[in-house]
Design a protein around this motif. Sequence first.
Motif, mmCIF file in Angstrom:
data_model
loop_
_atom_site.group_PDB
_atom_site.id
_atom_site.type_symbol
_atom_site.label_atom_id
_atom_site.label_comp_id
_atom_site.label_asym_id
_atom_site.label_seq_id
_atom_site.Cartn_x
_atom_site.Cartn_y
_atom_site.Cartn_z
ATOM 1 N N TYR A 31 -79.412 40.091 6.443
ATOM 2 C CA TYR A 31 -78.411 41.050 6.886
ATOM 3 C C TYR A 31 -77.024 40.415 6.939
ATOM 4 C CZ TYR A 31 -82.648 43.369 8.405
ATOM 5 O OH TYR A 31 -83.896 43.935 8.428
ATOM 6 N N TYR A 50 -78.224 45.373 4.245
ATOM 7 C CA TYR A 50 -79.571 44.989 4.646
ATOM 8 C C TYR A 50 -80.360 44.432 3.475
ATOM 9 C CZ TYR A 50 -79.884 49.949 3.348
ATOM 10 O OH TYR A 50 -79.747 51.156 2.711
ATOM 11 N N SER A 94 -77.455 37.857 9.981
ATOM 12 C CA SER A 94 -78.622 37.757 10.851
ATOM 13 C C SER A 94 -79.871 37.802 9.992
ATOM 14 C CB SER A 94 -78.635 38.867 11.902
ATOM 15 O OG SER A 94 -78.868 40.120 11.309
ATOM 16 N N VAL A 97 -85.296 40.935 12.220
ATOM 17 C CA VAL A 97 -85.003 42.369 12.201
ATOM 18 C C VAL A 97 -84.546 42.850 13.566
ATOM 19 C CG1 VAL A 97 -85.992 44.662 11.883
ATOM 20 C CG2 VAL A 97 -86.622 42.811 10.339
ATOM 21 N N THR A 98 -85.269 42.462 14.579
ATOM 22 C CA THR A 98 -84.919 42.956 15.906
ATOM 23 C C THR A 98 -85.632 42.089 16.935
ATOM 24 O OG1 THR A 98 -84.859 44.915 17.324
ATOM 25 C CG2 THR A 98 -86.848 44.585 16.017
ATOM 26 N N TYR A 102 -83.400 38.212 17.542
ATOM 27 C CA TYR A 102 -82.265 38.701 16.788
ATOM 28 C C TYR A 102 -81.007 38.015 17.253
ATOM 29 C CZ TYR A 102 -78.702 41.787 14.931
ATOM 30 O OH TYR A 102 -77.613 42.276 14.271
ATOM 31 N N GLN A 104 -76.783 37.336 15.738
ATOM 32 C CA GLN A 104 -75.765 37.358 14.710
ATOM 33 C C GLN A 104 -74.978 36.058 14.774
ATOM 34 O OE1 GLN A 104 -73.645 41.051 15.580
ATOM 35 N NE2 GLN A 104 -74.291 41.845 13.599
ATOM 36 N N LEU B 93 -78.457 45.019 22.027
ATOM 37 C CA LEU B 93 -79.182 45.509 20.854
ATOM 38 C C LEU B 93 -80.214 46.524 21.290
ATOM 39 C CD1 LEU B 93 -79.559 45.148 17.763
ATOM 40 C CD2 LEU B 93 -81.404 43.554 18.313
ATOM 41 N N SER B 97 -83.370 48.480 16.123
ATOM 42 C CA SER B 97 -82.098 48.464 15.401
ATOM 43 C C SER B 97 -81.677 47.038 15.089
ATOM 44 C CB SER B 97 -81.012 49.140 16.243
ATOM 45 O OG SER B 97 -79.724 48.955 15.653
ATOM 46 N N TYR B 98 -80.868 46.878 14.058
ATOM 47 C CA TYR B 98 -80.221 45.588 13.803
ATOM 48 C C TYR B 98 -78.719 45.740 13.820
ATOM 49 C CZ TYR B 98 -80.729 47.657 9.132
ATOM 50 O OH TYR B 98 -80.740 48.517 8.070
#
Lengths: 115, 112
Positions: A31, A50, A94, A97-98, A102, A104, B93, B97-98
Amino acid sequence: DAGITQSPRHKVTETGTPVTLRCHQTENHRYMYWYRQDPGHGLRLIHYSYGVKDTDKGEVSDGYSVSRSKTEDFLLTLESATSSQTSVYFCAISDAVTGSYYEQYFGPGTRLTVT
Amino acid sequence: KNQVEQSPQSLIILEGKNCTLQCNYTVSPFSNLRWYKQDTGRGPVSLTIMTFSENTKSNGRYTATLDADTKQSSLHITASQLSDSASYICVVLSGGSYIPTFGRGTSLIVHP
């Protein structure tokens, strides 16, 4: 800066000219994101990707386009720069996915001034 | 609409003093909350991450707390140093979701 470079780091351009900012990563993260940061607004999402050739709009996408032809590169283009696009632009990447993993990672930023 | 509100907007303290920054969010469903530190002229860097089940997380002199019931988080800085002068950004977050939601940040200035 987690293997993220942005170029150029500083640019001054005139209203109406096209501008392309480049984000390059060496982390092989899936990402990638482009944000702009302005006083009083914090970081706002312009576009994100993505995957290669897979992109989508963020909350402030008007006047911007993006392309991602390789995993490592994400380009942001201002087709016809306006003074309202004077800002600091950050690229982020990133991988997960979540969930709790996660995160950034942000590049060093590009300061763009449109005169 | 998912939102993250931070307070105060700015804060000035003397070196050696403690301070607490606040973050309220309406993001749902909740996945995790991060505090980032952004030095002037640089990109944000993660300080802590907290998931739903965590109440407290420390990173040196930085301690983050999370109350998932009231949807509030705080970042406590102990024995502040001049190098703590920066903007602190709360980022939440949503589950599945990202695309995280960013607060506008608190600008902290530490004076000698």
